[in-house]
Design a protein around this motif. Structure first.
Motif, PDB file in Angstrom:
ATOM      1  N   PRO A  47       0.858  -1.028   0.182  1.00 20.61           N
ATOM      2  CA  PRO A  47       0.068  -0.126  -0.150  1.00 20.61           C
ATOM      3  C   PRO A  47       0.923   1.173   0.065  1.00 20.61           C
ATOM      4  N   GLY A  48       0.550   1.950  -0.727  1.00 18.18           N
ATOM      5  CA  GLY A  48       1.237   3.444  -0.877  1.00 18.18           C
ATOM      6  C   GLY A  48       2.478   3.391  -2.028  1.00 18.18           C
ATOM      7  N   ASP A  49       2.656   2.340  -2.627  1.00 13.30           N
ATOM      8  CA  ASP A  49       3.466   2.012  -3.823  1.00 13.30           C
ATOM      9  C   ASP A  49       2.666   2.856  -5.103  1.00 13.30           C
ATOM     10  N   LEU A  50       3.459   3.384  -5.814  1.00 11.14           N
ATOM     11  CA  LEU A  50       2.963   4.255  -7.114  1.00 11.14           C
ATOM     12  C   LEU A  50       3.520   3.842  -8.281  1.00 11.14           C
ATOM     13  N   ILE A  51       2.745   3.656  -9.411  1.00 11.81           N
ATOM     14  CA  ILE A  51       2.793   3.593 -10.675  1.00 11.81           C
ATOM     15  C   ILE A  51       2.432   4.548 -11.492  1.00 11.81           C
ATOM     16  N   LEU A  52       3.670   5.211 -12.128  1.00  7.69           N
ATOM     17  CA  LEU A  52       3.472   6.316 -13.166  1.00  7.69           C
ATOM     18  C   LEU A  52       3.406   5.525 -14.623  1.00  7.69           C
ATOM     19  N   THR A  53       2.370   5.860 -15.198  1.00 11.18           N
ATOM     20  CA  THR A  53       1.922   4.961 -16.167  1.00 11.18           C
ATOM     21  C   THR A  53       2.296   5.614 -17.588  1.00 11.18           C
ATOM     22  N   GLY A  54       3.139   6.471 -17.650  1.00 10.67           N
ATOM     23  CA  GLY A  54       3.863   6.960 -18.945  1.00 10.67           C
ATOM     24  C   GLY A  54       3.125   8.288 -19.572  1.00 10.67           C
ATOM     25  N   THR A  55       3.593   8.843 -20.553  1.00  7.34           N
ATOM     26  CA  THR A  55       2.914   9.895 -21.174  1.00  7.34           C
ATOM     27  C   THR A  55       2.705   9.760 -22.571  1.00  7.34           C
ATOM     28  N   PRO A  56       1.723  10.456 -23.204  1.00  7.44           N
ATOM     29  CA  PRO A  56       1.614  10.400 -24.565  1.00  7.44           C
ATOM     30  C   PRO A  56       2.000  11.417 -25.470  1.00  7.44           C
ATOM     31  N   GLU A  57       2.225  11.693 -26.548  1.00 10.98           N
ATOM     32  CA  GLU A  57       3.066  12.384 -27.425  1.00 10.98           C
ATOM     33  C   GLU A  57       2.855  14.196 -27.003  1.00 10.98           C
ATOM     34  N   GLY A  58       3.486  14.899 -27.561  1.00 15.25           N
ATOM     35  CA  GLY A  58       3.330  16.350 -27.282  1.00 15.25           C
ATOM     36  C   GLY A  58       4.114  17.192 -26.393  1.00 15.25           C
ATOM     37  N   LEU A  59       5.291  16.633 -26.240  1.00 15.78           N
ATOM     38  CA  LEU A  59       6.250  17.272 -25.390  1.00 15.78           C
ATOM     39  C   LEU A  59       6.917  18.528 -25.789  1.00 15.78           C
ATOM     40  N   ALA A  60       7.001  19.471 -24.994  1.00 16.40           N
ATOM     41  CA  ALA A  60       7.743  20.739 -25.574  1.00 16.40           C
ATOM     42  C   ALA A  60       8.625  21.317 -24.164  1.00 16.40           C
ATOM     43  N   ASP A  61       9.591  22.056 -24.444  1.00 17.15           N
ATOM     44  CA  ASP A  61      10.534  22.437 -23.696  1.00 17.15           C
ATOM     45  C   ASP A  61      10.020  23.599 -22.709  1.00 17.15           C
ATOM     46  N   THR A  62      10.225  23.606 -21.485  1.00 17.52           N
ATOM     47  CA  THR A  62       9.727  24.628 -20.427  1.00 17.52           C
ATOM     48  C   THR A  62      10.829  25.365 -20.084  1.00 17.52           C
ATOM     49  N   ARG A  63      10.446  26.780 -19.849  1.00 18.17           N
ATOM     50  CA  ARG A  63      11.312  27.798 -19.505  1.00 18.17           C
ATOM     51  C   ARG A  63      10.932  28.457 -18.328  1.00 18.17           C
ATOM     52  N   LEU A  64      11.907  29.224 -17.780  1.00 21.28           N
ATOM     53  CA  LEU A  64      11.822  29.874 -16.236  1.00 21.28           C
ATOM     54  C   LEU A  64      10.503  30.690 -16.350  1.00 21.28           C
ATOM     55  N   GLY A  65       9.548  30.480 -15.474  1.00 21.42           N
ATOM     56  CA  GLY A  65       8.424  31.279 -15.162  1.00 21.42           C
ATOM     57  C   GLY A  65       7.334  30.737 -15.855  1.00 21.42           C
ATOM     58  N   ASP A  66       7.588  29.563 -16.646  1.00 23.45           N
ATOM     59  CA  ASP A  66       6.260  29.110 -17.391  1.00 23.45           C
ATOM     60  C   ASP A  66       5.331  28.311 -16.162  1.00 23.45           C
ATOM     61  N   GLU A  67       3.982  28.390 -16.528  1.00 20.64           N
ATOM     62  CA  GLU A  67       3.202  27.693 -15.608  1.00 20.64           C
ATOM     63  C   GLU A  67       2.902  26.438 -16.390  1.00 20.64           C
ATOM     64  N   VAL A  68       2.736  25.341 -15.827  1.00 17.85           N
ATOM     65  CA  VAL A  68       2.516  24.123 -16.188  1.00 17.85           C
ATOM     66  C   VAL A  68       1.335  23.454 -15.775  1.00 17.85           C
ATOM     67  N   VAL A  69       0.139  23.290 -16.405  1.00 14.36           N
ATOM     68  CA  VAL A  69      -1.086  22.604 -15.911  1.00 14.36           C
ATOM     69  C   VAL A  69      -1.290  21.164 -16.621  1.00 14.36           C
ATOM     70  N   THR A  70      -1.030  20.280 -15.953  1.00 16.35           N
ATOM     71  CA  THR A  70      -1.307  18.795 -16.427  1.00 16.35           C
ATOM     72  C   THR A  70      -2.601  18.469 -15.772  1.00 16.35           C
ATOM     73  N   GLU A  71      -3.571  17.987 -16.723  1.00 15.36           N
ATOM     74  CA  GLU A  71      -5.155  17.839 -16.322  1.00 15.36           C
ATOM     75  C   GLU A  71      -5.487  16.270 -16.847  1.00 15.36           C
ATOM     76  N   ILE A  72      -6.186  15.599 -15.860  1.00 14.88           N
ATOM     77  CA  ILE A  72      -6.644  14.215 -16.450  1.00 14.88           C
ATOM     78  C   ILE A  72      -8.130  14.234 -16.173  1.00 14.88           C
ATOM     79  N   GLU A  73      -8.673  13.976 -16.936  1.00 16.60           N
ATOM     80  CA  GLU A  73     -10.377  13.738 -17.009  1.00 16.60           C
ATOM     81  C   GLU A  73     -10.709  12.927 -15.677  1.00 16.60           C
ATOM     82  N   GLY A  74     -11.695  13.340 -14.760  1.00 14.93           N
ATOM     83  CA  GLY A  74     -11.991  12.890 -13.694  1.00 14.93           C
ATOM     84  C   GLY A  74     -11.178  12.757 -12.552  1.00 14.93           C
ATOM     85  N   ILE A  75      -9.853  13.422 -12.721  1.00 19.26           N
ATOM     86  CA  ILE A  75      -8.903  13.242 -11.727  1.00 19.26           C
ATOM     87  C   ILE A  75      -8.446  14.671 -11.174  1.00 19.26           C
ATOM     88  N   GLY A  76      -8.116  15.647 -12.010  1.00 25.75           N
ATOM     89  CA  GLY A  76      -8.334  17.091 -11.625  1.00 25.75           C
ATOM     90  C   GLY A  76      -7.210  17.865 -12.399  1.00 25.75           C
TER      91      GLY A  76
END
Length: 265
Positions: free
Chosen positions: A209-238
């Motif tokens: 209990p408490g182990d975590l599985i990060l299941t990977g990411t789809p395409e669409g990656l981009a470089d992030t720069r200082l000051g960027d606000e990044v919002v990751t959203e998953i339907e039904g999760i938040g």
């Protein structure tokens, strides 16, 4: 049910949603979500992360889709909460986000068959598993400097109970950088689904209990720069909000100067 871990007035609380921008603390008090410090919704034990678990992402990186899960481990130092800052190391050329569905194991699991796997899931949350591509050693074993950097895995904001997510293999994932959508996909496109991953991992080690599985990411990656606000959203999760900052902004100029002086000896 959705729950979070937050700090308010110096005390740790469990929180639940209470309306737009509002949360209810376990004391019954309702406060604005910006008036608390968000922690990861669980304290992760062993964390398993999947590489190249979406075929479109593998193609994006010019790699062949794997024939079996490409799994690596992450250190607990990487995790920060909702609205936290993530440090972009000085001098790197490319650091990208990775929106991922995170599966939280709910009870001890060993030798679990795929048909029974969901009985061992406690819930789900969102991970944004940043990667510094400058430090990648090879495509199937991201090294420590890529995937176990301090502050580089925001997690949260909510832990959502398993039963409140009827079909975790059909959820939309999106990433927005400064309000512009840069990543869009669906969990149905995973190469190895959640049940397969639990069967695979529990075949040679006991999940707790408490182990975590990060299941990977789809395409669409981009470089992030200082000051960027990044919002990751998953339907039904938040929606998980995070901001990129420099080492100097995060640690302070004096601390950075001391660090670089030591590293040059």
């Amino acid at each position: 049910m959705k729950t979070a871990r937050v700090v308010f007035n110096g005390a740790l609380h469990t929180a639940t949603p209470a309306g737009t921008d509002l949360i209810r603390l376990d004391t019954g008090r309702i406060v604005n979500e910006r008036d608390v410090r968000w922690l990861p919704p669980i304290v992760p034990r062993t964390t398993f992360a999947l590489g190249l678990n979406y075929a479109d992402h593998a193609k994006e990186l010019a790699f062949k889709a794997p024939d079996e899960p490409l799994v690596f481990l992450k250190g607990p130092n990487t995790f920060v909460g909702h609205r936290a800052h993530t440090v972009r190391p000085s001098g790197v050329d490319y650091m990208h986000y990775e929106c991922e569905l995170a599966v939280v194991i709910g009870r001890r699991a060993s030798g679990i068959k795929k048909a029974d796997a969901y009985d061992y899931v406690g819930g789900y949350t969102i991970a944004n598993d940043y990667a510094v591509r400058d430090y990648l050693e090879n495509y199937y074993r991201p090294n420590l400097r890529v995937k176990s950097r301090d502050t580089c895995t925001p997690l949260g904001p909510w832990l959502v109970d398993r039963d409140d997510v009827p079909d975790p293999m059909n959820l939309t994932l999106s990433t927005f950088v400064n309000g512009t959508r840069t990543q869009h996909g669906s969990t149905r496109d995973m190469i190895f689904d959640i049940a397969s991953l639990i069967e695979y991992l529990s075949a040679f080690m006991t999940l707790e209990p408490g182990d975590l599985i990060l299941t990977g990411t789809p395409e669409g990656l981009a470089d992030t720069r200082l000051g960027d606000e990044v919002v990751t959203e998953i339907e039904g999760i938040g929606c998980l909000v995070n901001t990129i900052v420099s080492e100097a902004d995060y640690y302070g100029e004096a601390a950075c100067a001391s660090h670089w002086a030591r590293s040059e000896r």
